[in-house]
Design an enzyme around this catalytic site. Sequence first.
Site, PDB file in Angstrom:
ATOM      1  N   HIS A  95      29.398  28.277  35.122  1.00 45.94           N
ATOM      2  CA  HIS A  95      30.759  28.085  34.612  1.00 45.94           C
ATOM      3  C   HIS A  95      30.926  26.723  33.953  1.00 45.94           C
ATOM      4  O   HIS A  95      31.691  26.572  33.004  1.00 45.94           O
ATOM      5  CB  HIS A  95      31.783  28.309  35.726  1.00 45.94           C
ATOM      6  CG  HIS A  95      31.977  29.759  36.044  1.00 45.94           C
ATOM      7  ND1 HIS A  95      33.206  30.317  36.291  1.00 45.94           N
ATOM      8  CD2 HIS A  95      31.084  30.767  36.130  1.00 45.94           C
ATOM      9  CE1 HIS A  95      33.055  31.627  36.524  1.00 45.94           C
ATOM     10  NE2 HIS A  95      31.778  31.917  36.438  1.00 45.94           N
ATOM     11  N   ASP A  96      30.202  25.720  34.440  1.00 47.88           N
ATOM     12  CA  ASP A  96      30.247  24.412  33.795  1.00 47.88           C
ATOM     13  C   ASP A  96      29.645  24.516  32.390  1.00 47.88           C
ATOM     14  O   ASP A  96      30.253  24.100  31.400  1.00 47.88           O
ATOM     15  CB  ASP A  96      29.474  23.381  34.625  1.00 47.88           C
ATOM     16  CG  ASP A  96      29.583  21.983  34.028  1.00 47.88           C
ATOM     17  OD1 ASP A  96      30.651  21.660  33.471  1.00 47.88           O
ATOM     18  OD2 ASP A  96      28.609  21.216  34.115  1.00 47.88           O
ATOM     19  N   ASN A 127      37.976  31.299  37.041  1.00 44.53           N
ATOM     20  CA  ASN A 127      37.570  30.390  38.116  1.00 44.53           C
ATOM     21  C   ASN A 127      38.501  30.405  39.312  1.00 44.53           C
ATOM     22  O   ASN A 127      38.112  30.039  40.413  1.00 44.53           O
ATOM     23  CB  ASN A 127      37.531  28.949  37.579  1.00 44.53           C
ATOM     24  CG  ASN A 127      36.447  28.756  36.526  1.00 44.53           C
ATOM     25  OD1 ASN A 127      35.516  29.542  36.463  1.00 44.53           O
ATOM     26  ND2 ASN A 127      36.586  27.727  35.712  1.00 44.53           N
ATOM     27  N   PRO A 157      32.814  35.443  30.481  1.00 44.04           N
ATOM     28  CA  PRO A 157      33.037  36.889  30.565  1.00 44.04           C
ATOM     29  C   PRO A 157      33.780  37.225  31.852  1.00 44.04           C
ATOM     30  O   PRO A 157      33.815  36.426  32.785  1.00 44.04           O
ATOM     31  CB  PRO A 157      31.612  37.452  30.609  1.00 44.04           C
ATOM     32  CG  PRO A 157      30.742  36.334  31.087  1.00 44.04           C
ATOM     33  CD  PRO A 157      31.409  35.066  30.669  1.00 44.04           C
ATOM     34  N   THR A 216      20.827  42.675  49.193  1.00 40.34           N
ATOM     35  CA  THR A 216      20.270  41.471  49.822  1.00 40.34           C
ATOM     36  C   THR A 216      20.933  40.213  49.231  1.00 40.34           C
ATOM     37  O   THR A 216      20.288  39.448  48.521  1.00 40.34           O
ATOM     38  CB  THR A 216      18.745  41.398  49.593  1.00 40.34           C
ATOM     39  OG1 THR A 216      18.488  41.502  48.170  1.00 40.34           O
ATOM     40  CG2 THR A 216      18.011  42.525  50.302  1.00 40.34           C
ATOM     41  N   ASP A 233      16.177  37.884  44.670  1.00 37.68           N
ATOM     42  CA  ASP A 233      15.115  38.849  44.373  1.00 37.68           C
ATOM     43  C   ASP A 233      15.615  39.812  43.294  1.00 37.68           C
ATOM     44  O   ASP A 233      16.683  39.588  42.714  1.00 37.68           O
ATOM     45  CB  ASP A 233      14.723  39.610  45.651  1.00 37.68           C
ATOM     46  CG  ASP A 233      15.911  40.354  46.267  1.00 37.68           C
ATOM     47  OD1 ASP A 233      16.966  40.503  45.590  1.00 37.68           O
ATOM     48  OD2 ASP A 233      15.806  40.787  47.424  1.00 37.68           O
TER      49      ASP A 233
HETATM   50  C1  HEM Z   1      27.240  38.395  32.641  1.00 36.53           C
HETATM   51  C2  HEM Z   1      28.496  38.079  32.820  1.00 36.53           C
HETATM   52  C3  HEM Z   1      29.064  37.677  34.148  1.00 36.53           C
HETATM   53  C4  HEM Z   1      30.248  38.122  34.662  1.00 36.53           C
HETATM   54  C5  HEM Z   1      31.208  39.096  34.001  1.00 36.53           C
HETATM   55  C6  HEM Z   1      30.394  37.516  35.952  1.00 36.53           C
HETATM   56  C7  HEM Z   1      31.488  37.696  36.791  1.00 36.53           C
HETATM   57  C8  HEM Z   1      31.523  37.329  38.125  1.00 36.53           C
HETATM   58  C9  HEM Z   1      32.581  37.661  39.039  1.00 36.53           C
HETATM   59  C10 HEM Z   1      33.841  38.446  38.668  1.00 36.53           C
HETATM   60  C11 HEM Z   1      32.246  37.158  40.259  1.00 36.53           C
HETATM   61  C12 HEM Z   1      33.025  37.308  41.566  1.00 36.53           C
HETATM   62  C13 HEM Z   1      33.910  36.114  41.821  1.00 36.53           C
HETATM   63  C14 HEM Z   1      34.656  36.250  43.111  1.00 36.53           C
HETATM   64  O1  HEM Z   1      35.264  37.281  43.370  1.00 36.53           O
HETATM   65  O2  HEM Z   1      34.647  35.291  43.910  1.00 36.53           O
HETATM   66  C15 HEM Z   1      30.974  36.508  40.111  1.00 36.53           C
HETATM   67  C16 HEM Z   1      30.280  35.890  41.126  1.00 36.53           C
HETATM   68  C17 HEM Z   1      29.079  35.233  40.952  1.00 36.53           C
HETATM   69  N1  HEM Z   1      28.467  34.967  39.746  1.00 36.53           N
HETATM   70 FE1  HEM Z   1      28.861  35.861  37.989  1.00 36.53          FE
HETATM   71  N2  HEM Z   1      29.326  36.711  36.210  1.00 36.53           N
HETATM   72  C18 HEM Z   1      28.478  36.773  35.128  1.00 36.53           C
HETATM   73  C19 HEM Z   1      27.310  36.069  34.953  1.00 36.53           C
HETATM   74  C20 HEM Z   1      26.802  35.160  35.867  1.00 36.53           C
HETATM   75  C21 HEM Z   1      25.724  34.224  35.597  1.00 36.53           C
HETATM   76  C22 HEM Z   1      25.030  34.065  34.245  1.00 36.53           C
HETATM   77  C23 HEM Z   1      25.519  33.533  36.743  1.00 36.53           C
HETATM   78  C24 HEM Z   1      24.560  32.406  37.029  1.00 36.53           C
HETATM   79  C25 HEM Z   1      23.507  32.114  36.312  1.00 36.53           C
HETATM   80  C26 HEM Z   1      26.450  34.065  37.743  1.00 36.53           C
HETATM   81  C27 HEM Z   1      26.482  33.702  39.059  1.00 36.53           C
HETATM   82  C28 HEM Z   1      27.342  34.236  39.995  1.00 36.53           C
HETATM   83  C29 HEM Z   1      27.176  34.075  41.432  1.00 36.53           C
HETATM   84  C30 HEM Z   1      26.006  33.388  42.129  1.00 36.53           C
HETATM   85  C31 HEM Z   1      28.282  34.693  42.037  1.00 36.53           C
HETATM   86  C32 HEM Z   1      28.604  34.764  43.537  1.00 36.53           C
HETATM   87  C33 HEM Z   1      29.476  33.591  43.872  1.00 36.53           C
HETATM   88  C34 HEM Z   1      29.814  33.463  45.330  1.00 36.53           C
HETATM   89  O3  HEM Z   1      29.352  34.264  46.175  1.00 36.53           O
HETATM   90  O4  HEM Z   1      30.568  32.522  45.627  1.00 36.53           O
HETATM   91  N3  HEM Z   1      27.220  35.020  37.162  1.00 36.53           N
HETATM   92  N4  HEM Z   1      30.561  36.607  38.804  1.00 36.53           N
END
Ligand code: HEM
Length: 319
Positions: free
Chosen positions: A66-67, A94, A163, A241, A246
């Site tokens: 996000h940064d 965020n 996104p 998991t 993985d």
């Molecule tokens: C491809 C488009 C992406 C979309 C639409 C997206 C969207 C989201 C959403 C909606 C959440 C849930 C937030 C919540 O309810 O707390 C999430 C969590 C997360 N996203 Fe993405 N994300 C994307 C790509 C990425 C990328 C590129 C990364 C890192 C390189 C990433 C890492 C994460 C991680 C690790 C979580 C879990 C966070 C947690 O458990 O606190 N995401 N993402």
Amino acid sequence: MAISFNFFLLLLLLAGSTTAFPNFFLSPSFYSNTCPQLHGIVRSAMKEAIRNDTTIGAGLLRLFFHDCFAGGCDASVLLDDTRASVGEKTAPANKNSLRGFEVIDLIKKRVEAACPQTVSCADILALAARDSVGLLHGPRWNVRLGRSDATAAEQNAASFSLPGPGSSLPILLTMFAAKGLDARDMVALSGAHTLGRSHCSLYRERIHGDSNIDPAFSAALRSTCPLGSGNATVTAPFDRTPGRFDNMYFKDLVAFRGLLKSDQALYGGSLVDPLVEIYSEDNAAFGRDFAAAMVKLGDLSPLFGLPGEIRLNCRKVNA
Ligand code: HEM
Ligand SMILES: *[C@@H]1O[C@H](CO)[C@@H](O)[C@H](O)[C@H]1NC(C)=O
Ligand SMILES: *[C@@H]1O[C@H](CO)[C@@H](O)[C@H](O)[C@H]1NC(C)=O
């Protein structure tokens, strides 16, 4: 028809690493003279943080993404709101869900004690994200360093660059392409969802309405995430998991158990099906591509020297 479709796919896959070019100012050895303890401090703090809370690595990996997507990897996401400026923490993508700020504060405190006014918050975040993945059994890579920190937040950039859970494949491809990241980078980086969880409000529509979903999977989730407003604290893991880095995320996509619409958009009659299939069968290939794409992500518009600064407190610009 079939030929032109495959030809387009081929172009998409071969677009390769020509779009983003490495940033010549960043280097893995940037602090080797000025702060040789840096890598050890970050790694041992991340070990400790994960021992305290096994889910926090996911938070730090997401913070870095996000940064970087909001105006570059410049620690702008770490800035608290002030009376004069609204930061990124409250942008729609965020709000209430970014985590790990306290861990960055703690690492910054230790790094400042060892090497005062030397290491940027942006570089600490890049290292913390790398170590989160490595400590949770994922790949390791050399983090390129030398960024400085932004002196203002970029809430608008956060709002239009990131996104959302309902994004379609064309939107995802377009948003990543806008950052010089191709289809292969986008699919590999999406594999970050091998860690962590999502809130019910973001997958509710999918489990109650979508047809491209394993019915047993959606039925199991519906009981804790019913239609209507419900319990705002309910979450579900992205894959089977969530504490291990993985390729289970891709195996689950192939089984139509993607949690968000944006996750399942990568598989099931999509242009990038072949990539999802490769990663679902080959954890090492996923690890290699993920690591390479993380380096590219880290190269997004870093600041050098002025007009940036080495923030003393990652939450606010220097006085
Ligand atoms: C491809 C488009 C992406 C979309 C639409 C997206 C969207 C989201 C959403 C909606 C959440 C849930 C937030 C919540 O309810 O707390 C999430 C969590 C997360 N996203 Fe993405 N994300 C994307 C790509 C990425 C990328 C590129 C990364 C890192 C390189 C990433 C890492 C994460 C991680 C690790 C979580 C879990 C966070 C947690 O458990 O606190 N995401 N993402
Ligand atoms: C881990 O927990 C201990 C005890 O609550 C705390 O003192 C320490 O700062 C935590 N460490 C990290 C890195 O979060
Ligand atoms: C909401 O869900 C959380 C986590 O699943 C649970 O601990 C809590 O008791 C629930 N609250 C209500 C009011 O049902």
